[in-house]
Design an enzyme around this catalytic site. Structure first.
Site, short mmCIF file in Angstrom:
data_model
loop_
_atom_site.label_atom_id
_atom_site.label_comp_id
_atom_site.label_asym_id
_atom_site.label_seq_id
_atom_site.Cartn_x
_atom_site.Cartn_y
_atom_site.Cartn_z
N SER A 61 0.83 -1.21 0.00
CA SER A 61 0.00 0.00 0.00
C SER A 61 0.87 1.25 0.00
O SER A 61 0.35 2.37 -0.03
CB SER A 61 -0.94 0.02 1.22
N ASN A 148 -2.61 -1.59 13.16
CA ASN A 148 -4.05 -1.34 13.03
C ASN A 148 -4.43 0.01 13.65
O ASN A 148 -5.15 0.80 13.04
CB ASN A 148 -4.85 -2.47 13.68
N THR A 193 -38.21 26.71 -12.45
CA THR A 193 -38.55 25.40 -11.89
C THR A 193 -38.84 24.54 -13.11
O THR A 193 -39.38 25.05 -14.11
CB THR A 193 -39.77 25.45 -10.94
N HIS A 194 -38.46 23.30 -13.06
CA HIS A 194 -38.54 22.40 -14.22
C HIS A 194 -37.77 22.96 -15.41
O HIS A 194 -38.10 22.68 -16.56
CB HIS A 194 -40.00 22.15 -14.64
N SER A 315 -11.81 24.55 -29.62
CA SER A 315 -12.05 23.31 -30.36
C SER A 315 -10.96 23.18 -31.42
O SER A 315 -10.52 24.17 -31.99
CB SER A 315 -13.42 23.38 -31.02
N LYS A 321 -15.38 28.19 -31.30
CA LYS A 321 -15.77 27.63 -30.02
C LYS A 321 -14.96 28.16 -28.84
O LYS A 321 -13.74 28.24 -28.89
CB LYS A 321 -15.63 26.10 -30.03
N ASN A 323 -15.21 26.76 -25.11
CA ASN A 323 -15.95 25.73 -24.36
C ASN A 323 -15.68 25.81 -22.86
O ASN A 323 -14.54 26.01 -22.44
CB ASN A 323 -15.55 24.34 -24.86
N GLU A 328 -17.48 21.75 -17.13
CA GLU A 328 -17.96 20.41 -17.52
C GLU A 328 -17.25 19.33 -16.72
O GLU A 328 -17.86 18.36 -16.27
CB GLU A 328 -17.72 20.19 -19.02
N TYR A 355 -10.14 -5.40 12.72
CA TYR A 355 -9.37 -5.05 11.52
C TYR A 355 -9.38 -6.19 10.51
O TYR A 355 -9.21 -7.36 10.87
CB TYR A 355 -7.90 -4.71 11.87
N GLN A 360 -7.39 -1.66 4.09
CA GLN A 360 -6.30 -0.95 3.41
C GLN A 360 -6.80 -0.26 2.14
O GLN A 360 -6.23 0.73 1.70
CB GLN A 360 -5.20 -1.96 3.08
N LYS A 363 -8.00 3.90 1.43
CA LYS A 363 -7.28 5.15 1.17
C LYS A 363 -7.39 5.67 -0.27
O LYS A 363 -7.65 6.86 -0.45
CB LYS A 363 -5.82 5.00 1.61
#
Ligand code: ARG
Length: 499
Positions: A61, A148, A193-194, A315, A321, A323, A328, A355, A360, A363
Site C-alpha cells: 500500500s 491497526n 422550476t422544471h 475546439s 468555439k 468551451n 464540464e 481489523y 487498506q 485510502k
C-alpha cells in the site's frame, strides 16, 4: 541487506532453536536470490517460508499510503514520548527515536527516501528506517501499538488536516459569491422550476443560495471532524495492550479531542472515512449543480454569463468555439466522487470485527475524493470571481416568459379573491397574452376587464419584472430588503468588511 539479516538473527536467536533459525535464514536467502533484498519485518519468526513473489506487489500500500508519512512520523513521536513518560522507554532512547524520526521525515520530504514493495506500507518503511539507524532502540518503538491503530491514527490526522483545507476553500468560494452580490446588485434573473421560467429574482439571491449550500457543507465538515478527531492509537491490534500506556497523553500530544473508547470498535471503524467521503460527495454535487447552471447560462440560447476565458478551451476544428471545459469536468468529476463513496460503503459491508486487510483499500478512494473536490473548489473560486453577467442580453429577454404572473395572482388574492379563482383567472390572462405574443404589461385594462370586470388600472403596479421583484415580502424571499439583510449577515459571518 547484511545488516537486515544480521539484526534479524540477533533478535530471533533469543527465541528460537538453531534449527528454526536456519529455516528463517534459508527463507530470507530465497527472498534475496529473487532480487528482493528486504524481508518484511511484519513476518515474524513464525514463518518458515518466504512470501510468493507476486504477493508483495498485490498487498503493498506504500504506493498510496506514503501520503501519510508526516502523520506517521508525528504519531510515532507522540507514541515514543508517551512511552518515555510512562517509563517504558529511557529518556535517552526516546530522544534518539525522536531525532531519527525527524531525520527520516526530512529525507522523505526531500525525496531522498527509497521505497520498496517488500516493506508493504509507509508505516513499515519508517519503522525499518528507524531500525536501520538505531538498531535495538528503534525496535522498541512499536511497543504497545499495532499497525491497526497506527494506520487509523495516521489517517485520522490526515483527514483532519484535509477537512480544514476543504473548509477554507469553501469559505473562499462563499466569499467569491458574496462579492458578486454587490457587483451584480442591479441584475434580475429568471428563476426556474422544471427549467421553465418561473419568477424573477435578484442575481444576489442566486449567489446567496450557493452560499447556503456551501454553508451546510461546512457545518457537515465541522460535525464529522468531531468524530474524526478521536485518537485510536493505543487500542493496539484489537484488544488493547498489557503495556502500561497512557492513551490520553498521546491524544493530547496529537491535538485530538479525546480517545476512541473501545479497542474492537477502533480497530474496525472506518465510519470517519465514509462520513467524510459523503460530505465531499455532497460538496461535489453542489459544485456540479452550479457548474451545470453556468454551462447552460453560457450558451447562445441563454446568453446570461461569460465564463472567464482562462478557464475555457477551444475546439481543434471549430474556430468559433469557447468551451466551458472546467465547468464540464467539475460536473463530470462528481461521478468519481460518488463512485468513491460507493466503493467505501461496499468495502466495509459485512466485514466482521475488527481489523481486516480489506480496510487498506479505504485510502485510494478517500484520497481521490479529496484531491478531486479540492481542485474543483480551487478552480471554482476564480471562475465565480471572473465571470461576467451579460446584463443587456439578460435584460432583453427578461420580460418574456410571464415571470410576473404569480405576483399578479397574489395581488388579486390580497384584494380578496380566493387563491384558486385568482390562479384560474391569471391563467386565462396569460393565455390571452400568449395568443397575441404579448407580455402582461402590454395588455390594456379592457383586456383584463373582459375576463373579470372587477380588475382596474392598479394591477399594472405589479406587472413587469422590476415591479414584481419589489412586491415580494416574505422572509427568505427575493425581496430586495430581505436579500440586503441576508447579504449583511453573510458578510459578518464570513468576516468580510461592510461596504
Ligand atoms: N498496510 C495495512 C493498511 O494500510 C496495514 C496492515 C496492518 N495490519 C495487519 N495486520 N496487516 O491497512
Amino acid at each position: 541487506m547484511g545488516t537486515s539479516v544480521g539484526s534479524s538473527l540477533t533478535a530471533c536467536s533469543k527465541l528460537f532453536s538453531l534449527q528454526r533459525l536456519a529455516q528463517i535464514v534459508r527463507a530470507q536467502v530465497v527472498v534475496e536470490t529473487r532480487g528482493t533484498p528486504v524481508a518484511s519485518p511484519s513476518r515474524s519468526g513464525v514463518f518458515d517460508q518466504a512470501t510468493d513473489h507476486r504477493v508483495d506487489r498485490f498487498t503493498e500500500s506504500v504506493s498510496f499510503d506514503r501520503r501519510l508519512y508526516a502523520q506517521d512520523i508525528r504519531g510515532s513521536i507522540a507514541h515514543a514520548e508517551m512511552l518515555a513518560k510512562v517509563g517504558v522507554l529511557e529518556a535517552d532512547e526516546c530522544q534518539q527515536i525522536v531525532m531519527a524520526l525527524q531525520d527520516i521525515g526530512g529525507q522523505i520530504r526531500a525525496d531522498e527516501f527509497s521505497y520498496s514493495e517488500q516493506l508493504e506500507d509507509i508505516h513499515m518503511h519508517i519503522e525499518q528506517a528507524l531500525i536501520d539507524q538505531l538498531g535495538d532502540v528503534g525496535r522498541k518503538l512499536h511497543t504497545g501499538r499495532s499497525r491497526n491503530d497506527q494506520v487509523s491514527t495516521d489517517l485520522r490526522l490526515w483527514v483532519r488536516d484535509a477537512i480544514d483545507r476543504v473548509d477554507q476553500r469553501l469559505c473562499a468560494l462563499q466569499k467569491a459569491f458574496v462579492s458578486r452580490c454587490e457587483q451584480d446588485a442591479d441584475v434580475i434573473l429568471p428563476a426556474y422550476t422544471h427549467l421553465q421560467r418561473a419568477q424573477p429574482v435578484l442575481a444576489s439571491h442566486y449567489w446567496l443560495a450557493y452560499c447556503e449550500k456551501f454553508d451546510r457543507d461546512r457545518s457537515r465538515l465541522i460535525d464529522c471532524r468531531k468524530r474524526v478527531n478521536r485518537c485510536s492509537l493505543g487500542t493496539a491490534a484489537v484488544a488493547g495492550t498489557t503495556i502500561p500506556i497512557d492513551r490520553w497523553d498521546v491524544a493530547e500530544r496529537l491535538d485530538f479531542d479525546g480517545i476512541v473508547s473501545n479497542s474492537l470498535d477502533s480497530s474496525s471503524d472506518r465510519d470517519f472515512v465514509i462520513e467524510t467521503a459523503f460530505v465531499l460527495t455532497l460538496i461535489a454535487e453542489h459544485l456540479s449543480t452550479w457548474a451545470d447552471e453556468w454551462i447552460l447560462w453560457s450558451t447562445v440560447e441563454f446568453d446570461f454569463i461569460q465564463i472567464p476565458q482562462e478557464f475555457c478551451t477551444g475546439s481543434s476544428i471549430m474556430p468559433q468555439k469557447i468551451n466551458p471545459d472546467v465547468l464540464e469536468l467539475t460536473r463530470g468529476k462528481t461521478g468519481r466522487v460518488i463512485g468513491n463513496l460507493q466503493t467505501l460503503l461496499t468495502l466495509v459491508k459485512g466485514l466482521p470485527l475488527a481489523y481486516n486487510r480489506d480496510l487498506q483499500e479505504d485510502k485510494p478512494p478517500l484520497f481521490d475524493s479529496f484531491d478531486t473536490v479540492e481542485i474543483c473548489l480551487e478552480l471554482a473560486q476564480p471562475i465565480v470571481e471572473g465571470a461576467r453577467l451579460k446584463r443587456e442580453s439578460i435584460a432583453a429577454g427578461l420580460e418574456n416568459g410571464y415571470l410576473d404572473a404569480t405576483t399578479l395572482m397574489e395581488f388579486l388574492v390580497k384584494r380578496g379573491m380566493p387563491h384558486r379563482s385568482a390562479h384560474h383567472l391569471v391563467g386565462q390572462i396569460v393565455a390571452v397574452a400568449r395568443n397575441r405574443n404579448a407580455r402582461l404589461s402590454d395588455l390594456d385594462v379592457g383586456d383584463f376587464q373582459e375576463l373579470n370586470s372587477d380588475l382596474d388600472e392598479s394591477i399594472f403596479e405589479v406587472l413587469g419584472v422590476q415591479n414584481s421583484v419589489n412586491a415580494f415580502l416574505s422572509e427568505g424571499s427575493t425581496a430586495p430588503g430581505q436579500v440586503a439583510v441576508q447579504l449583511t449577515q453573510w458578510k459578518q459571518k464570513l468576516g468580510m468588511e461592510a461596504s
